[in-house]
Write a protein that holds these residues in place. Structure first.
Motif, PDB file in Angstrom:
ATOM      1  N   UNK A  26       0.777  -1.297   0.103  1.00  0.00           N
ATOM      2  CA  UNK A  26       0.097  -0.098  -0.103  1.00  0.00           C
ATOM      3  C   UNK A  26       1.039   1.222  -0.030  1.00  0.00           C
ATOM      4  N   UNK A  27       0.307   2.262  -0.669  1.00  0.00           N
ATOM      5  CA  UNK A  27       1.121   3.489  -0.652  1.00  0.00           C
ATOM      6  C   UNK A  27       0.203   4.702  -0.302  1.00  0.00           C
ATOM      7  N   UNK A  28       0.645   5.178   0.960  1.00  0.00           N
ATOM      8  CA  UNK A  28      -0.175   6.209   1.649  1.00  0.00           C
ATOM      9  C   UNK A  28       0.367   7.514   1.084  1.00  0.00           C
ATOM     10  N   UNK A  29      -0.455   8.691   1.168  1.00  0.00           N
ATOM     11  CA  UNK A  29       0.096  10.077   0.755  1.00  0.00           C
ATOM     12  C   UNK A  29      -0.389  10.908   1.756  1.00  0.00           C
ATOM     13  N   UNK A  30       0.082  11.633   2.360  1.00  0.00           N
ATOM     14  CA  UNK A  30      -0.248  13.027   3.115  1.00  0.00           C
ATOM     15  C   UNK A  30       0.606  14.150   3.211  1.00  0.00           C
ATOM     16  N   UNK A  34       0.140  22.375   7.058  1.00  0.00           N
ATOM     17  CA  UNK A  34      -1.215  23.019   6.479  1.00  0.00           C
ATOM     18  C   UNK A  34      -0.665  23.679   5.159  1.00  0.00           C
ATOM     19  N   UNK A  35       0.427  24.321   5.179  1.00  0.00           N
ATOM     20  CA  UNK A  35       0.823  24.879   3.764  1.00  0.00           C
ATOM     21  C   UNK A  35       0.751  23.844   2.707  1.00  0.00           C
ATOM     22  N   UNK A  36       1.201  22.518   2.930  1.00  0.00           N
ATOM     23  CA  UNK A  36       1.267  21.578   1.867  1.00  0.00           C
ATOM     24  C   UNK A  36      -0.133  21.162   1.776  1.00  0.00           C
ATOM     25  N   UNK A  37      -0.906  20.949   2.851  1.00  0.00           N
ATOM     26  CA  UNK A  37      -2.372  20.503   2.665  1.00  0.00           C
ATOM     27  C   UNK A  37      -3.250  21.517   1.800  1.00  0.00           C
ATOM     28  N   UNK A  38      -3.014  22.693   2.099  1.00  0.00           N
ATOM     29  CA  UNK A  38      -3.661  23.643   1.092  1.00  0.00           C
ATOM     30  C   UNK A  38      -3.263  23.758  -0.142  1.00  0.00           C
ATOM     31  N   UNK A  39      -1.972  23.762  -0.525  1.00  0.00           N
ATOM     32  CA  UNK A  39      -1.417  23.514  -1.783  1.00  0.00           C
ATOM     33  C   UNK A  39      -1.989  22.323  -2.646  1.00  0.00           C
ATOM     34  N   UNK A  42      -4.377  17.480  -0.313  1.00  0.00           N
ATOM     35  CA  UNK A  42      -4.033  16.215   0.676  1.00  0.00           C
ATOM     36  C   UNK A  42      -4.214  16.242   2.169  1.00  0.00           C
ATOM     37  N   UNK A  43      -4.514  15.148   2.699  1.00  0.00           N
ATOM     38  CA  UNK A  43      -4.547  15.459   4.123  1.00  0.00           C
ATOM     39  C   UNK A  43      -3.433  15.620   5.092  1.00  0.00           C
ATOM     40  N   UNK A  44      -3.659  15.905   6.053  1.00  0.00           N
ATOM     41  CA  UNK A  44      -2.650  16.117   7.317  1.00  0.00           C
ATOM     42  C   UNK A  44      -2.364  14.499   7.626  1.00  0.00           C
ATOM     43  N   UNK A  45      -1.067  14.443   8.411  1.00  0.00           N
ATOM     44  CA  UNK A  45      -0.658  13.140   8.838  1.00  0.00           C
ATOM     45  C   UNK A  45      -1.939  12.842   9.993  1.00  0.00           C
ATOM     46  N   UNK A  46      -2.684  13.454  10.650  1.00  0.00           N
ATOM     47  CA  UNK A  46      -3.538  13.436  11.865  1.00  0.00           C
ATOM     48  C   UNK A  46      -4.813  12.817  11.300  1.00  0.00           C
ATOM     49  N   UNK A  47      -4.937  12.657   9.738  1.00  0.00           N
ATOM     50  CA  UNK A  47      -6.192  12.363   9.142  1.00  0.00           C
ATOM     51  C   UNK A  47      -5.817  11.117   8.587  1.00  0.00           C
ATOM     52  N   UNK A  48      -6.926  10.601   8.008  1.00  0.00           N
ATOM     53  CA  UNK A  48      -6.716   9.198   7.245  1.00  0.00           C
ATOM     54  C   UNK A  48      -6.115   9.702   5.856  1.00  0.00           C
ATOM     55  N   UNK A 117       4.131   2.115   2.387  1.00  0.00           N
ATOM     56  CA  UNK A 117       5.104   2.881   2.219  1.00  0.00           C
ATOM     57  C   UNK A 117       4.070   4.323   2.278  1.00  0.00           C
ATOM     58  N   UNK A 118       4.613   5.268   2.836  1.00  0.00           N
ATOM     59  CA  UNK A 118       3.847   6.653   2.834  1.00  0.00           C
ATOM     60  C   UNK A 118       4.944   7.697   2.385  1.00  0.00           C
ATOM     61  N   UNK A 119       4.175   8.228   1.283  1.00  0.00           N
ATOM     62  CA  UNK A 119       4.546   9.523   0.922  1.00  0.00           C
ATOM     63  C   UNK A 119       4.324  10.872   1.444  1.00  0.00           C
TER      64      UNK A 119
END
Length: 256
Positions: A26-30, A34-39, A42-48, A117-119
Motif C-alpha cells: 500500500x502507498x499512503x500520501x499525506x 497546513x501549507x502543503x495541505x492547502x497547496x 492532501x490530508x494532514x498526517x493526523x487524518x486518514x 509506504x507513505x509519501x
C-alpha cells in the motif's frame, strides 16, 4: 521517471500505480503541514491518508508539464537539496526524495508499517540549485573506475577475500529488490547504468559484512569505510544521472 512520463502524457496513471506496486502493498500520501495541505488538497498526517492518485492529480494541477528530480542526500553530500527546511531534513534522514521544481513540491517516502509506504508531501518554494548535471557516460565510467581503484584497498583489508556464499549473498540481495517496471521509451543507457548501480550496491553490502569470527579492528573498519565511501558516492551519482537522462527523454516522448 513514471511521474515525469505521466505528466508528459506518455504514460497512463494506472501504469504509474502498477509500477509502484512492487515496492509496497500500500502507498499512503499525506501533506506534511497546513501549507502543503492547502497547496495540494492532501490530508494532514493526523487524518486518514490519501492515495497516489490524488498526489498525481495535485501535481497535474500545479504543473501540468512538470518534471521530477531525484535527490539522494547523505551527510557530507547534499547535492540537489533546496535550502534548510522540512523537506531537506526529511530527505536527508530517508536518504532519498523527489522534487517537482515546477510545482513547488517535494515528496519523501518512508515505511510506516509492514507493507505500507507513505509519501509525505512538502511545499518547496526555496530557490533550488541548478540540476547537478553529470553526463551519463561519465557517471558510468566513474562508477567502474571507483570499483577498480578500491579493489586493491579492499583486498588488503581482507574485505575482498573469498567468503563462502558471498556470491549467493550478492545474488540474493539483487533478487530481494522490488521488480522494477519501466515506462515505454526508457533509454537503454539509463537502464544499463541503473542495473549496474544495483549490482555495485549489492557488492557494497557484502563488502560491509565481517567474516564470521573475523571482525575488523577499529582502524581497519575505518579504512574499509574510507575505501567504500567513493564507491557509494559514485553509485548515487550514477543513479541520479541515469534518472535525469530518463526523465529528459520520457518528458519529450509522444503522448499515449
Amino acid at each position: 521517471m513514471w511521474a515525469s512520463a505521466w505528466l508528459a502524457g506518455a504514460a497512463a496513471p494506472d501504469d504509474v500505480l502498477d509500477a509502484l506496486a512492487p515496492w509496497a502493498d500500500a502507498h499512503d500520501v499525506v501533506a506534511v503541514d497546513d501549507a502543503a495541505a492547502d497547496a495540494t488538497d492532501l490530508p494532514l498526517p493526523t487524518r486518514p491518508p490519501s492515495s497516489l492518485t490524488f498526489l498525481l492529480a495535485a501535481l497535474r494541477r500545479a504543473a501540468p508539464r512538470g518534471q521530477a528530480r531525484l535527490v539522494l542526500p547523505v551527510a557530507g553530500d547534499i547535492r540537489g537539496l533546496p535550502g534548510p527546511g522540512a523537506f531537506s531534513d526529511a530527505a536527508l534522514a530517508a536518504g532519498e526524495g523527489i522534487l517537482f521544481p515546477d510545482a513547488g513540491l517535494g515528496a519523501v517516502p518512508g515505511i510506516v508499517a509492514d507493507g505500507v509506504l507513505r509519501w509525505t508531501v512538502h511545499v518547496v518554494r526555496d530557490q533550488l540549485p541548478p540540476p547537478d548535471y553529470v553526463p551519463l557516460n561519465h557517471a558510468e565510467f566513474d562508477l567502474r573506475d571507483q570499483v577498480r581503484q578500491s579493489a586493491s584497498v579492499l583486498t588488503s583489508l581482507g574485505v575482498a577475500r573469498h567468503r563462502p556464499g558471498v556470491r549467493e549473498e550478492i545474488a540474493a540481495a539483487l533478487r530481494s529488490r522490488p521488480r522494477s517496471m519501466w515506462p515505454d521509451g526508457m533509454p537503454p543507457t539509463s537502464l544499463r547504468v541503473l542495473q549496474h548501480a544495483d549490482e555495485v550496491d549489492a557488492i557494497l553490502a557484502a563488502a560491509s559484512v565481517d567474516e564470521p569470527g573475523g571482525a575488523l579492528s577499529a582502524s581497519a573498519a575505518s579504512a574499509r569505510r574510507d575505501a567504500l565511501r567513493p564507491i557509494e558516492t559514485a553509485v548515487r551519482v550514477a543513479r541520479r544521472a541515469a534518472v535525469a537522462e530518463a526523465v529528459r527523454v520520457l518528458a519529450t516522448s509522444p503522448a499515449v
